[in-house]
Design a protein around this motif. Structure first.
Motif, PDB file in Angstrom:
ATOM      1  N   GLN A 127       0.834  -1.203   0.000  1.00  0.00           N
ATOM      2  CA  GLN A 127       0.000   0.000   0.000  1.00  0.00           C
ATOM      3  C   GLN A 127       0.877   1.264   0.000  1.00  0.00           C
ATOM      4  N   ASP A 128       1.994   1.238   0.737  1.00  0.00           N
ATOM      5  CA  ASP A 128       2.893   2.394   0.764  1.00  0.00           C
ATOM      6  C   ASP A 128       3.491   2.658  -0.614  1.00  0.00           C
ATOM      7  N   GLN A 129       3.901   1.587  -1.298  1.00  0.00           N
ATOM      8  CA  GLN A 129       4.473   1.754  -2.637  1.00  0.00           C
ATOM      9  C   GLN A 129       3.415   2.263  -3.608  1.00  0.00           C
ATOM     10  N   ARG A 130       2.196   1.783  -3.476  1.00  0.00           N
ATOM     11  CA  ARG A 130       1.120   2.255  -4.366  1.00  0.00           C
ATOM     12  C   ARG A 130       0.863   3.748  -4.181  1.00  0.00           C
ATOM     13  N   SER A 131       0.765   4.178  -2.928  1.00  0.00           N
ATOM     14  CA  SER A 131       0.484   5.596  -2.684  1.00  0.00           C
ATOM     15  C   SER A 131       1.651   6.469  -3.146  1.00  0.00           C
ATOM     16  N   GLU A 132       2.877   5.986  -2.991  1.00  0.00           N
ATOM     17  CA  GLU A 132       4.041   6.735  -3.448  1.00  0.00           C
ATOM     18  C   GLU A 132       4.016   6.905  -4.968  1.00  0.00           C
ATOM     19  N   ILE A 133       3.656   5.859  -5.675  1.00  0.00           N
ATOM     20  CA  ILE A 133       3.604   5.929  -7.142  1.00  0.00           C
ATOM     21  C   ILE A 133       2.434   6.805  -7.592  1.00  0.00           C
ATOM     22  N   GLU A 134       1.310   6.720  -6.903  1.00  0.00           N
ATOM     23  CA  GLU A 134       0.160   7.565  -7.257  1.00  0.00           C
ATOM     24  C   GLU A 134       0.472   9.042  -7.061  1.00  0.00           C
ATOM     25  N   ASP A 135       1.263   9.357  -6.017  1.00  0.00           N
ATOM     26  CA  ASP A 135       1.647  10.748  -5.771  1.00  0.00           C
ATOM     27  C   ASP A 135       2.669  11.235  -6.786  1.00  0.00           C
ATOM     28  N   GLY A 136       3.356  10.306  -7.428  1.00  0.00           N
ATOM     29  CA  GLY A 136       4.373  10.652  -8.421  1.00  0.00           C
ATOM     30  C   GLY A 136       5.746  10.296  -7.908  1.00  0.00           C
ATOM     31  N   ARG A 137       6.403   9.382  -8.562  1.00  0.00           N
ATOM     32  CA  ARG A 137       7.740   8.942  -8.150  1.00  0.00           C
ATOM     33  C   ARG A 137       8.685   9.254  -9.289  1.00  0.00           C
TER      34      ARG A 137
END
Length: 157
Positions: free
Chosen positions: A130-140
């Motif tokens: 879930q942390d990786q998903r939210s990080e990618i959704e915010d823009g990585r």
């Protein structure tokens, strides 16, 4: 005697062909890299020249209403998980080269702020935490390939 001579000519021709192919590939990659830099510069010229805005994460202990925070050095990692727009001055902006986006349920790497696909990772989005998903959704975003590959390796482990 003619057989040896023709074999030498064959191997010499083959070596020259391989060398010329390697040179052509190197020149094409170099020109492509220079065009990407030129496109990145042209894209930044559309904005006001003195100020540019980038997505960065603020430091956890910095006050959000402090005017000096607008000129602080951008942070790439934070425990808060909150994304903020920080305006930086002139040439002190980070030079990102890659970004990760989710397309058709998989992670794809694109050149920064373009639709030019760098490569398809084959990593399914549903397999991330879930942390990786939210990080990618915010823009990585990544500055170089080493940073990118390190992050992708952490996603698959």
């Amino acid at each position: 005697m003619n057989h040896k001579k023709s074999m030498r000519i064959f191997w010499l021709s083959l070596c020259l062909l391989l060398i010329s192919g390697a040179v052509i590939i190197a020149v094409v990659q170099y020109k492509s890299y220079k065009n990407e830099e030129k496109d990145a510069v042209n894209g930044q010229e559309d904005m006001e020249p003195a100020f540019r805005t980038r997505d960065v994460q603020p430091a956890q202990d910095s006050p959000s209403d402090d005017a000096s925070a607008a000129f602080a050095a951008p942070h790439t990692e934070s425990d808060t998980g909150v994304r903020a727009k920080i305006t930086t001055v002139g040439e002190h902006t980070p030079q990102y080269r890659f970004e990760i986006e989710v397309r058709n349920g998989y992670l794809d790497v694109f050149h920064y702020h373009t639709d030019n696909l760098f490569f398809h990772t084959g990593i399914p989005y549903h397999a991330l935490t879930q942390d990786q998903r939210s990080e990618i959704e915010d823009g990585r975003y990544f500055m170089d390939e080493q940073e990118l590959y390190g992050y992708l390796e952490s996603c698959t482990s």
